[in-house]
Scaffold this motif. Structure first.
Motif, PDB file in Angstrom:
ATOM      1  N   LEU A   3      -4.211  -4.236  22.750  1.00  0.00           N
ATOM      2  CA  LEU A   3      -3.540  -5.125  21.797  1.00  0.00           C
ATOM      3  C   LEU A   3      -4.428  -5.357  20.573  1.00  0.00           C
ATOM      4  O   LEU A   3      -3.945  -5.395  19.430  1.00  0.00           O
ATOM      5  N   LEU A   4      -5.747  -5.523  20.807  1.00  0.00           N
ATOM      6  CA  LEU A   4      -6.665  -5.720  19.691  1.00  0.00           C
ATOM      7  C   LEU A   4      -6.691  -4.495  18.789  1.00  0.00           C
ATOM      8  O   LEU A   4      -6.674  -4.601  17.561  1.00  0.00           O
ATOM      9  N   PHE A   5      -6.714  -3.303  19.399  1.00  0.00           N
ATOM     10  CA  PHE A   5      -6.714  -2.065  18.614  1.00  0.00           C
ATOM     11  C   PHE A   5      -5.429  -1.939  17.807  1.00  0.00           C
ATOM     12  O   PHE A   5      -5.452  -1.568  16.624  1.00  0.00           O
ATOM     13  N   LEU A   6      -4.278  -2.262  18.429  1.00  0.00           N
ATOM     14  CA  LEU A   6      -3.001  -2.201  17.719  1.00  0.00           C
ATOM     15  C   LEU A   6      -2.973  -3.170  16.562  1.00  0.00           C
ATOM     16  O   LEU A   6      -2.476  -2.854  15.468  1.00  0.00           O
ATOM     17  N   PHE A   7      -3.535  -4.379  16.764  1.00  0.00           N
ATOM     18  CA  PHE A   7      -3.574  -5.381  15.699  1.00  0.00           C
ATOM     19  C   PHE A   7      -4.404  -4.880  14.517  1.00  0.00           C
ATOM     20  O   PHE A   7      -4.022  -5.041  13.352  1.00  0.00           O
ATOM     21  N   LEU A   8      -5.550  -4.247  14.811  1.00  0.00           N
ATOM     22  CA  LEU A   8      -6.403  -3.734  13.741  1.00  0.00           C
ATOM     23  C   LEU A   8      -5.712  -2.615  12.966  1.00  0.00           C
ATOM     24  O   LEU A   8      -5.818  -2.530  11.743  1.00  0.00           O
ATOM     25  N   VAL A   9      -4.994  -1.754  13.701  1.00  0.00           N
ATOM     26  CA  VAL A   9      -4.283  -0.660  13.039  1.00  0.00           C
ATOM     27  C   VAL A   9      -3.196  -1.207  12.116  1.00  0.00           C
ATOM     28  O   VAL A   9      -3.047  -0.775  10.964  1.00  0.00           O
ATOM     29  N   LEU A  10      -2.410  -2.184  12.606  1.00  0.00           N
ATOM     30  CA  LEU A  10      -1.347  -2.767  11.785  1.00  0.00           C
ATOM     31  C   LEU A  10      -1.923  -3.479  10.569  1.00  0.00           C
ATOM     32  O   LEU A  10      -1.352  -3.422   9.468  1.00  0.00           O
ATOM     33  N   THR A  11      -3.060  -4.161  10.763  1.00  0.00           N
ATOM     34  CA  THR A  11      -3.711  -4.836   9.635  1.00  0.00           C
ATOM     35  C   THR A  11      -4.141  -3.836   8.578  1.00  0.00           C
ATOM     36  O   THR A  11      -3.974  -4.065   7.377  1.00  0.00           O
ATOM     37  N   PHE A  12      -4.676  -2.704   9.032  1.00  0.00           N
ATOM     38  CA  PHE A  12      -5.105  -1.671   8.084  1.00  0.00           C
ATOM     39  C   PHE A  12      -3.920  -1.098   7.316  1.00  0.00           C
ATOM     40  O   PHE A  12      -3.978  -0.911   6.100  1.00  0.00           O
ATOM     41  N   LEU A  13      -2.816  -0.839   8.028  1.00  0.00           N
ATOM     42  CA  LEU A  13      -1.629  -0.282   7.368  1.00  0.00           C
ATOM     43  C   LEU A  13      -1.048  -1.261   6.359  1.00  0.00           C
ATOM     44  O   LEU A  13      -0.643  -0.881   5.260  1.00  0.00           O
ATOM     45  N   CYS A  14      -1.009  -2.548   6.755  1.00  0.00           N
ATOM     46  CA  CYS A  14      -0.476  -3.556   5.834  1.00  0.00           C
ATOM     47  C   CYS A  14      -1.377  -3.698   4.613  1.00  0.00           C
ATOM     48  O   CYS A  14      -0.902  -3.849   3.491  1.00  0.00           O
ATOM     49  N   SER A  15      -2.699  -3.637   4.838  1.00  0.00           N
ATOM     50  CA  SER A  15      -3.625  -3.734   3.711  1.00  0.00           C
ATOM     51  C   SER A  15      -3.449  -2.566   2.762  1.00  0.00           C
ATOM     52  O   SER A  15      -3.519  -2.717   1.547  1.00  0.00           O
ATOM     53  N   THR A  16      -3.215  -1.385   3.328  1.00  0.00           N
ATOM     54  CA  THR A  16      -2.986  -0.203   2.491  1.00  0.00           C
ATOM     55  C   THR A  16      -1.721  -0.356   1.655  1.00  0.00           C
ATOM     56  O   THR A  16      -1.680  -0.017   0.472  1.00  0.00           O
ATOM     57  N   ALA A  17      -0.671  -0.901   2.302  1.00  0.00           N
ATOM     58  CA  ALA A  17       0.598  -1.094   1.577  1.00  0.00           C
ATOM     59  C   ALA A  17       0.445  -2.121   0.463  1.00  0.00           C
ATOM     60  O   ALA A  17       0.953  -1.946  -0.642  1.00  0.00           O
ATOM     61  N   VAL A  18      -0.289  -3.217   0.757  1.00  0.00           N
ATOM     62  CA  VAL A  18      -0.480  -4.249  -0.256  1.00  0.00           C
ATOM     63  C   VAL A  18      -1.295  -3.726  -1.418  1.00  0.00           C
ATOM     64  O   VAL A  18      -1.057  -4.035  -2.579  1.00  0.00           O
ATOM     65  N   ALA A  19      -2.308  -2.877  -1.087  1.00  0.00           N
ATOM     66  CA  ALA A  19      -3.156  -2.338  -2.140  1.00  0.00           C
ATOM     67  C   ALA A  19      -2.370  -1.443  -3.091  1.00  0.00           C
ATOM     68  O   ALA A  19      -2.776  -1.207  -4.222  1.00  0.00           O
ATOM     69  N   ALA A  20      -1.198  -0.919  -2.631  1.00  0.00           N
ATOM     70  CA  ALA A  20      -0.390  -0.038  -3.468  1.00  0.00           C
ATOM     71  C   ALA A  20       0.354  -0.804  -4.550  1.00  0.00           C
ATOM     72  O   ALA A  20       0.860  -0.197  -5.476  1.00  0.00           O
ATOM     73  N   TRP A  21       0.460  -2.115  -4.457  1.00  0.00           N
ATOM     74  CA  TRP A  21       1.149  -2.915  -5.462  1.00  0.00           C
ATOM     75  C   TRP A  21       0.215  -3.159  -6.634  1.00  0.00           C
ATOM     76  O   TRP A  21      -0.894  -3.655  -6.495  1.00  0.00           O
ATOM     77  N   SER A  22       0.706  -2.846  -7.800  1.00  0.00           N
ATOM     78  CA  SER A  22      -0.118  -2.956  -9.007  1.00  0.00           C
ATOM     79  C   SER A  22      -0.024  -4.358  -9.589  1.00  0.00           C
ATOM     80  O   SER A  22       0.728  -5.221  -9.106  1.00  0.00           O
ATOM     81  N   GLU A  23      -0.775  -4.557 -10.655  1.00  0.00           N
ATOM     82  CA  GLU A  23      -0.746  -5.842 -11.332  1.00  0.00           C
ATOM     83  C   GLU A  23       0.625  -6.108 -11.951  1.00  0.00           C
ATOM     84  O   GLU A  23       1.102  -7.245 -11.979  1.00  0.00           O
ATOM     85  N   LYS A  24       1.265  -5.047 -12.422  1.00  0.00           N
ATOM     86  CA  LYS A  24       2.624  -5.193 -12.969  1.00  0.00           C
ATOM     87  C   LYS A  24       3.618  -5.587 -11.882  1.00  0.00           C
ATOM     88  O   LYS A  24       4.546  -6.359 -12.129  1.00  0.00           O
ATOM     89  N   ASP A  25       3.438  -5.032 -10.684  1.00  0.00           N
ATOM     90  CA  ASP A  25       4.308  -5.416  -9.567  1.00  0.00           C
ATOM     91  C   ASP A  25       4.176  -6.907  -9.294  1.00  0.00           C
ATOM     92  O   ASP A  25       5.178  -7.606  -9.077  1.00  0.00           O
ATOM     93  N   HIS A  26       2.946  -7.410  -9.296  1.00  0.00           N
ATOM     94  CA  HIS A  26       2.726  -8.837  -9.062  1.00  0.00           C
ATOM     95  C   HIS A  26       3.375  -9.679 -10.153  1.00  0.00           C
ATOM     96  O   HIS A  26       3.900 -10.767  -9.883  1.00  0.00           O
TER      97      HIS A  26
END
Length: 308
Positions: A3-26
């Motif tokens: 469960l801890l490993f799955l949580f870390l993987v999901l956190t990484f994927l979500c962080s990657t998705a958030v990082a894809a949003w630019s300043e204009k998107d915000h």
């Protein structure tokens, strides 16, 4: 662990998705939120500019609509502070719809705006102060501390239970206690000696003192919030700061204990406080020949012992 490993993987994927949003998107996210907050739920950039064709509007139509709305919302005709904000918002929206960001806005308008827009976005929106950030990190750290304590406690219980099960399996190969009701000695692979009694209890033998300590899973403590930094840190800060200056009234049981000590001193004919023995000494017992399950958690605090 899974469960801890799955949580870390999901956190990484979500962080990657958030990082894809630019300043204009915000900026698009912020303007859309403000529109729905002040103009009504469901308001879009196109409806705010009164563009009937919506995303199919041409640049000329957007420019004409902007000029018309700017005359309506100009601060010279509306002196309120909100009118000034609406006029500024109108200019930002028109610039987005007349520029390359229009395609990005149309994408979010069709697919839906994300619920979570990243910590940077919310930090810029709400601007939490230093105190809020410290409290937030303190609570997060306390939660992580409790999780670590919980995992450690469960591991201790599992290890002790494994010792008990394996010792009984070696002492009773057929799964039943011996017919003569005798205890059985078991030598574990790490050199530790255990005694298995007919009642099913397993005792570890201290080779230094030849005493036996019972392995009892039920006496191991569970994780507790009182052991986390959520409680420990304020208590520690109190102890090194105000406690030496602020004295609270003694409780009745404390007064009674002091009175009892004085009576015992008079009986012993000495000025020194009477020394207590018994369970307190037992609890401080530490095995002299190394560690077994963290000294079996001091063998459940050393509350049970048997002298050979």
């Amino acid at each position: 662990m899974r469960l801890l490993f799955l949580f870390l993987v999901l956190t990484f994927l979500c962080s990657t998705a958030v990082a894809a949003w630019s300043e204009k998107d915000h900026e698009i996210f912020r303007l859309q939120e403000e529109l729905e907050k002040y103009e009504g739920r469901g308001t879009t950039f196109y409806s705010f500019l009164e563009l009937e064709n919506g995303p199919r509007s041409t640049p000329d139509q957007i420019t004409k609509a902007y000029r018309k709305r700017s005359r309506q919302l100009h601060p010279d005709k509306n002196t309120s502070k909100e009118a000034t904000n609406r006029f500024a918002r109108l200019g930002l929206i028109a610039n987005i719809l007349r520029g390359p960001e229009k395609e990005r806005y149309d994408f979010f308008l069709q697919k839906g705006f994300p619920r979570w827009k990243g910590t940077g976005y919310y930090y810029a929106r709400f601007r939490p102060g230093l105190f809020t950030v410290v409290v937030f990190l303190y609570l997060i750290g306390s939660g992580a501390h409790y999780l670590i304590l919980s995992i450690t406690a469960n591991n201790e219980r599992s290890r002790m239970q494994r010792y008990i099960s394996e010792c009984k399996a070696q002492a009773w190969p057929n799964g039943l206690p011996p017919a003569d009701s005798s205890k059985r000695k078991v030598m574990y692979e790490n050199g530790k000696v255990f005694m298995v009694y007919p009642d099913g209890t397993v005792w570890i033998v201290d080779s230094a003192t030849n005493e036996e300590y019972m392995l009892d899973v039920t006496e191991l403590e569970f994780a507790s919030w009182r052991k986390t930094m959520l409680f420990r840190l304020p208590i520690w800060l109190w102890g090194i700061s105000l406690e030496r200056y602020i004295k609270f009234p003694e409780k009745e049981e404390h007064k009674l204990l002091k009175k009892t000590h004085k009576m015992l001193q008079a009986t012993n004919g000495t000025e020194e406080p009477a020394k207590w023995s018994g369970q307190d000494d037992i609890k401080k017992k530490v095995l002299g020949d190394g560690k077994v399950v963290g000294q079996a958690s001091n063998i459940a605090g050393g509350r049970r012992r048997r002298r050979k």
